[in-house]
Structure formats: structure tokens, C-alpha cells
Scaffold this motif. Structure first.
Motif, short mmCIF file in Angstrom:
data_model
loop_
_atom_site.label_atom_id
_atom_site.label_comp_id
_atom_site.label_asym_id
_atom_site.label_seq_id
_atom_site.Cartn_x
_atom_site.Cartn_y
_atom_site.Cartn_z
N HIS A 172 47.09 36.64 39.44
CA HIS A 172 46.40 35.60 38.77
C HIS A 172 45.07 35.49 39.58
CE1 HIS A 172 44.75 31.76 37.33
NE2 HIS A 172 45.13 31.27 38.18
N CYS A 173 43.95 35.71 38.84
CA CYS A 173 42.68 35.68 39.55
C CYS A 173 41.99 34.35 39.94
CB CYS A 173 41.80 36.58 38.86
SG CYS A 173 40.00 36.52 39.81
N PRO B 181 36.88 35.04 41.01
CA PRO B 181 36.34 36.19 40.05
C PRO B 181 35.85 37.07 40.90
CG PRO B 181 35.44 34.06 39.74
CD PRO B 181 36.19 33.93 41.05
N PHE C 80 43.34 24.35 42.11
CA PHE C 80 43.82 24.84 40.64
C PHE C 80 45.21 24.33 40.33
CE2 PHE C 80 41.38 28.81 40.05
CZ PHE C 80 40.97 29.04 41.24
N TYR D 32 41.78 41.65 47.02
CA TYR D 32 40.98 42.66 47.07
C TYR D 32 39.45 42.79 47.45
CZ TYR D 32 44.57 44.36 43.57
OH TYR D 32 45.83 44.56 43.36
N GLU E 206 43.32 46.92 36.70
CA GLU E 206 42.45 45.89 37.18
C GLU E 206 41.94 46.25 38.70
OE1 GLU E 206 41.29 42.96 35.99
OE2 GLU E 206 42.32 43.39 34.27
N MET E 207 42.73 46.87 39.41
CA MET E 207 42.21 47.38 40.65
C MET E 207 40.96 48.14 40.53
SD MET E 207 44.55 48.96 43.88
CE MET E 207 43.76 50.77 43.72
N ARG F 255 39.03 48.41 38.30
CA ARG F 255 37.77 47.59 37.90
C ARG F 255 37.34 46.81 38.95
NH1 ARG F 255 37.98 44.61 32.27
NH2 ARG F 255 39.90 44.09 32.91
N ASN G 35 37.36 47.64 42.18
CA ASN G 35 36.68 48.20 43.27
C ASN G 35 35.30 48.93 42.86
OD1 ASN G 35 37.84 48.80 45.87
ND2 ASN G 35 39.86 48.63 44.41
N ARG H 265 44.84 50.06 52.36
CA ARG H 265 43.56 50.30 52.10
C ARG H 265 42.99 50.51 53.20
NH1 ARG H 265 41.33 47.85 47.90
NH2 ARG H 265 43.24 48.37 46.95
N ARG I 218 33.38 57.23 47.76
CA ARG I 218 34.65 56.65 47.77
C ARG I 218 35.46 56.20 46.51
NH1 ARG I 218 37.15 51.59 48.29
NH2 ARG I 218 35.07 50.85 47.32
N TYR I 219 34.47 55.58 45.51
CA TYR I 219 35.08 55.20 44.39
C TYR I 219 35.76 56.47 43.57
CZ TYR I 219 34.94 52.99 39.84
OH TYR I 219 35.17 52.39 38.45
N LEU J 244 39.02 57.26 45.05
CA LEU J 244 39.87 56.46 44.64
C LEU J 244 40.24 56.32 43.36
CD1 LEU J 244 41.52 53.51 45.70
CD2 LEU J 244 39.41 52.70 45.04
N LEU K 168 44.28 43.73 28.99
CA LEU K 168 42.98 44.12 29.65
C LEU K 168 41.71 43.47 29.38
CD1 LEU K 168 43.81 47.88 30.08
CD2 LEU K 168 43.68 46.21 31.78
N SER L 186 35.50 35.83 33.64
CA SER L 186 35.79 35.25 34.89
C SER L 186 36.34 34.02 35.03
CB SER L 186 34.51 35.26 35.63
OG SER L 186 33.35 34.55 34.83
N TYR M 243 43.16 35.10 33.07
CA TYR M 243 44.15 35.72 33.80
C TYR M 243 45.59 35.45 33.57
CZ TYR M 243 40.62 38.54 35.85
OH TYR M 243 39.43 39.58 35.82
N LEU M 244 45.83 34.16 33.51
CA LEU M 244 46.93 33.38 33.16
C LEU M 244 47.33 33.93 31.86
CD1 LEU M 244 47.03 29.71 34.14
CD2 LEU M 244 48.59 31.18 34.74
N LYS N 115 38.04 51.55 31.67
CA LYS N 115 37.51 50.43 32.86
C LYS N 115 36.97 51.26 33.96
CE LYS N 115 39.31 47.12 30.38
NZ LYS N 115 38.44 46.59 29.67
#
Lengths: 215, 285
Positions: A100-101, A104, A116, A138, A187-188, A190, A192, B109, B178-179, B182, B224, B230, B235-236, B280
Motif C-alpha cells: 500500500h503506497c 506517492p 493513515f 523504494y 509497480e517497481m 514504474r 524507478n 538494491r 541504470r534504468y 534494471l 495497475l 497518487s 492503492y488499497l 508501464k
């Protein structure tokens, strides 16, 4: 346990939590990959355990906590169904919330110190043991999450369990595990994204001098 | 024998250290130096320390051969001239950079970022006549080599590369490098996991029901899309959509809605799943 922190901006019309439930919150344990001696960076992952008093079933409704620079949160609950009482091995871990983010944009301040609240509207089955796992920052390690206390445990709106699954449906638990991993990986990537640009000015050779003509 | 190896001129011996010993017995006329000092000045101490750090990070199954190849790569250098030698050295640099980026899993990482930096530095050193820096050509070659290693289908790899490759002449900054690297590793992992998911969906029969596949991929796509916002609550929602209950409902519904039973094969499934991932990935511009 301290009294609940104020909840700014949460809608009216729901009953206020009366009293926080008794539980023990252990201090965060950092999970670090790699050798502790050689890895100089701060770990990005920490786990907070919360244990409820044993043999005291608790019908939980809400968790409130204050964030302190944590970017993502996962909540997992170990629960025992009523029919399984007496079998120690029957406890099952259920993931209530995955990544859960909370912030943002992990590098900036947005959400870094917010309160929260995870709340749901229907009581769920009885929980015997609860553990809160908190992880996934992250990309940099940051301070740990400060849980002021969990007053109630919430579970996201439980769906109707389909009573008779159609014969051909594969095991939802396994499917869920795999799909969640795909989600996390996407998501990762995205999260990064790099702001760096090559700075191309090419326009596909349209202005190549040899292609110009007067007609 | 002693004549073939150059001896470093020894500094004045550390008097009173008590550890002074000649390194090679019988070679007269040289000042003895302490062992520790010799190692330090030769750069051996830091070299061995670096090597140990790499072993600890990579945790290879065969540490000895790992160390052997590590030292072998360290030896790569040498001011030889000529275009052929240049190309050869460039190939060697590429191999070495590839080795670096494969050392640690992308989820480790710090280690991964360190290794990518080393690879970038390694590729940046381009010889006497050329300016230092990583150009698009060698960056693209590296990405291709990374993807070759995995089991990703050709089509999938090329659609990712289209987004993150650079033109041959372009200078590639470190962040972009790097991107790109990765993204390749994460794609390989994504493909592996999507493959496992197909195994779950086909229930061991080897072929999965199309309706079920579409239901699952549709749910993933929803999740997704929802997490674009944001706002934390989104996200929940996204997370809860991917719980077993929701997925069971979606799959059940799909099977009830459409009675016509058809199958989706593994390649199609992988293509559709990876399309969600690649959508994405931010294109380089």
C-alpha cells in the motif's frame, strides 16, 4: 498505549473507535539483504510485530498510525479459524494489504508524516493473533514507521466467498500470489523511472539537405 | 628466475617493526621491507578487499572459480594499439560489464546499483583516442546480451528494447543506463513469474482456459490502472483486487458468462501479460 491521534479529513457518519485494544507493539526490526558489515546503506525494509493477548479473540475494525517516512506498507495477519482451535499448525497468514503506497513519491515529503487509517465497514471473522509487517521502501532506506498503536484491526471489505466455485477454476490463493508478484514488479519499474533524458532533437531526417526539393 | 620478474625498489626498511624479512631469500643487495607495507604499496590490500566484498555480495556457489574469473577480468588492460585490438578490448569490456550487472539480483538494491556503476565505468573507458563515455551502441548491445540470457520470447524483448534503447551515436547518461539495465532484469523476472502463473492457470493440463486467463489479466490491468493515482486509497483498492477472493470471483464469473470454451496458449498469455508490464516502462526520449 497512547490515545489515538486525530484523524484529519476522514468522513463523518462512522462510529468513532471507543478505546484502543490492548496489544504489544515490538520495535521495528530491519531486514537487510547482504552482509551487515559490507552493506553500508540503511536497510529499506523493516518489520513491526504486533501481538494480541493470547486466548482473547478480538473483533477488529480499524488501525490508525502515523507515518514517518515510510513509502510502502504491507499488512499481514495471522489468523486462526474457529474450527481450527487446538491445532497449533493451523494458523494461516493472510495478506490484507500489499505494498500500500503511503508516500506517492518516495523521495519527497508528500505523505511522509501523515496519519493513515485503515477502516472497513463490516466486522470480519474473529482474529486471534495479529502481526503487522511493514516494508518496501523504494528506492532508499528511510526511517521506520511509527505505529502509535493499533486500535482495531481492519480488513479490507471482504468479498462474498463464492460458495461453489465452478469446476475449472484454478486455486485462487496460488493465482493471487503470482499475480501480486507481477503487480509488484510492474509497480517497481514504474517507481524507478528516471527523469534523465537523452535529449533527442532528431526529426527522422526530414530536414536532411539531400531530401529537400523545389517542387 | 629472479631476473624475469621486476622487483619493486624497496623503501627504507621500517626499523624496529620486528617484522622485517626479505621477500625472496638469496637475492642480495636489496633493502628488505615489511610484508604489510609491501602489500599496501602494491595495491594488493585494496584489491583483495574489493575481491572479498564482491564475493560476499554475490555469494557464488563456487567461490574459487568466481574469484578466478574476477582476477582474470581485472587483468584486462594494456596499451596495445590498432583498430582490431580496440574492437577486441571493447568486446572484453562488454563481457566484463555483463558480468558485473549479473552479480547481484536487482532486489538487492545497494549491491545492484554498485554493480551497475562499475559496469558503466567499465564501458566508459574507451581507449586513448576516443572520448570517455557510454555510447548508445554499446549500451544497446549490453541490453540485448542481458535479455538473451533469460527465457523471454524474442517479440517481448524487442518491444521492451524499442522503448529503452538509444541510438548508436547518443551519449547515455548513467541514470538512463541504470534504468535500462534494471528494466531488462525486471522483465526477465516478470516473464518467469508469468510463466509460473500460466502453470497455475492450466492446472497441470498444459493448456489454460482463455476465459480464465483473460479474467486474471484483466484484473491485473485494472489494478495497475487504479494505482496510477497518487491517492493512497487507490492503492488499497488495487491491492484488494488482487486478493484471492476477488480473483476467485472474477474467474468464476468469466466461466459462467461465456459458455464457449477455448484455450489460450502459453505464448499468447506471455505476450499479453508482458504487454501490461512494458506499457508501464517509460520510454527514453
Amino acid at each position: 498505549m497512547e490515545p489515538p491521534a486525530p484523524n484529519p479529513g476522514h468522513g463523518a457518519g462512522r462510529p468513532m473507535a471507543t478505546r484502543p485494544a490492548l496489544c504489544t507493539v515490538r520495535s521495528p526490526v530491519a531486514l537487510q539483504v547482504g552482509d551487515v558489515k559490507t552493506d553500508l546503506a540503511q536497510p529499506g525494509v523493516a518489520v513491526i510485530d504486533v501481538a494480541l493477548p493470547p486466548a482473547q479473540p478480538l473483533d477488529l475494525q480499524e488501525i490508525v498510525f502515523k507515518n514517518s517516512y515510510t513509502a510502502f506498507l504491507t499488512v499481514r495477519v495471522q489468523r486462526r479459524r474457529p474450527c481450527d482451535v487446538g491445532r497449533a499448525s493451523a494458523r494461516k497468514w493472510v495478506t490484507c494489504l500489499w505494498n500500500h503506497c503511503l508516500m506517492p513519491s518516495p523521495h519527497t515529503e508528500a505523505g511522509s508524516q501523515d496519519y493513515f487509517s485503515l477502516f472497513r465497514h463490516q466486522p470480519s471473522p474473529v482474529w486471534l493473533h495479529f502481526t503487522l509487517e511493514e516494508l518496501r521502501l523504494y528506492p532508499r532506506g528511510q526511517q521506520s514507521l511509527q505505529t502509535d498503536f493499533p486500535s482495531w484491526l481492519s480488513h479490507l471489505a471482504p468479498q462474498q466467498q463464492p460458495e461453489n466455485l465452478h469446476g475449472g477454476v484454478p486455486d485462487p490463493e496460488k493465482v493471487s500470489t503470482e499475480v501480486q508478484q507481477l503487480w509488484v514488479l510492474t509497480e517497481m519499474i514504474r517507481a524507478n523511472q528516471t527523469a534523465a533524458r537523452i535529449g533527442r532533437f532528431d526529426v527522422d531526417g526530414c530536414y536532411d539537405i539531400n531530401l529537400l526539393s523545389y517542387t | 628466475m629472479a631476473a624475469c620478474e621486476k622487483r619493486r625498489s624497496a623503501p627504507a626498511p621500517a626499523t624496529g617493526s620486528g617484522l622485517v624479512e626479505p621477500v625472496r631469500a638469496g637475492v642480495g643487495g636489496r633493502e628488505p621491507e615489511s610484508e604489510a607495507e609491501f602489500l599496501l604499496q602494491a595495491g594488493v590490500t585494496s584489491m583483495v578487499r574489493e575481491a572479498l566484498l564482491k564475493v560476499l555480495e554475490a555469494r557464488p556457489e563456487e567461490p574459487v572459480s568466481f574469484l578466478a574469473s574476477y582476477f582474470e577480468k581485472l587483468v584486462l588492460s594494456g596499451p596495445q594499439g590498432g583498430a582490431a585490438a580496440d574492437r577486441h578490448r571493447q568486446q572484453q569490456r562488454l563481457v566484463r560489464a555483463l558480468w558485473y550487472v549479473r552479480l547481484a539480483h536487482h532486489s538487492h538494491r545497494t549491491a545492484f546499483n554498485n554493480n551497475v556503476s562499475m559496469a558503466y565505468e567499465c564501458l566508459s573507458a574507451r581507449g586513448r583516442r576516443k572520448k570517455p563515455g557510454v555510447n548508445g551502441r554499446i549500451y544497446s548491445e549490453l541490453l540485448k546480451k542481458i535479455c538473451q540470457d533469460g527465457e523471454a520470447p524474442e517479440e517481448v524483448v524487442s518491444s521492451l528494447l524499442k522503448k529503452i534503447q538509444c541510438r548508436d551515436h547518443e551519449a547515455v547518461p548513467f541514470d538512463v543506463f541504470r534504468y535500462g539495465v534494471l528494466s531488462c532484469f525486471v522483465l526477465l523476472e516478470f516473464v518467469a513469474k508469468a510463466d509460473t502463473l500460466y502453470d497455475v492457470l492450466d492446472d497441470g493440463s498444459g493448456v489454460a482456459d482463455k476465459r480464465v486467463c483473460q479474467a486474471v489479466l484483466g484484473t491485473l490491468e485494472d489494478a495497475l490502472g487504479a494505482s496510477d493515482f497518487s491517492v493512497p486509497i487507490r492503492y488499497l483498492e488495487a491491492g484488494s483486487k488482487l486478493g484471492p477472493d476477488c480473483l476467485a470471483l472474477a474467474m468464476d464469473k468469466a466461466l459462467l458468462e461465456r459458455k464457449i470454451c477455448s484455450s489460450m496458449n502459453r505464448e499468447d498469455f506471455l505476450k499479453k501479460a508482458t504487454a501490461l508490464f512494458i506499457a508501464k516502462v517509460k520510454p527514453i526520449d
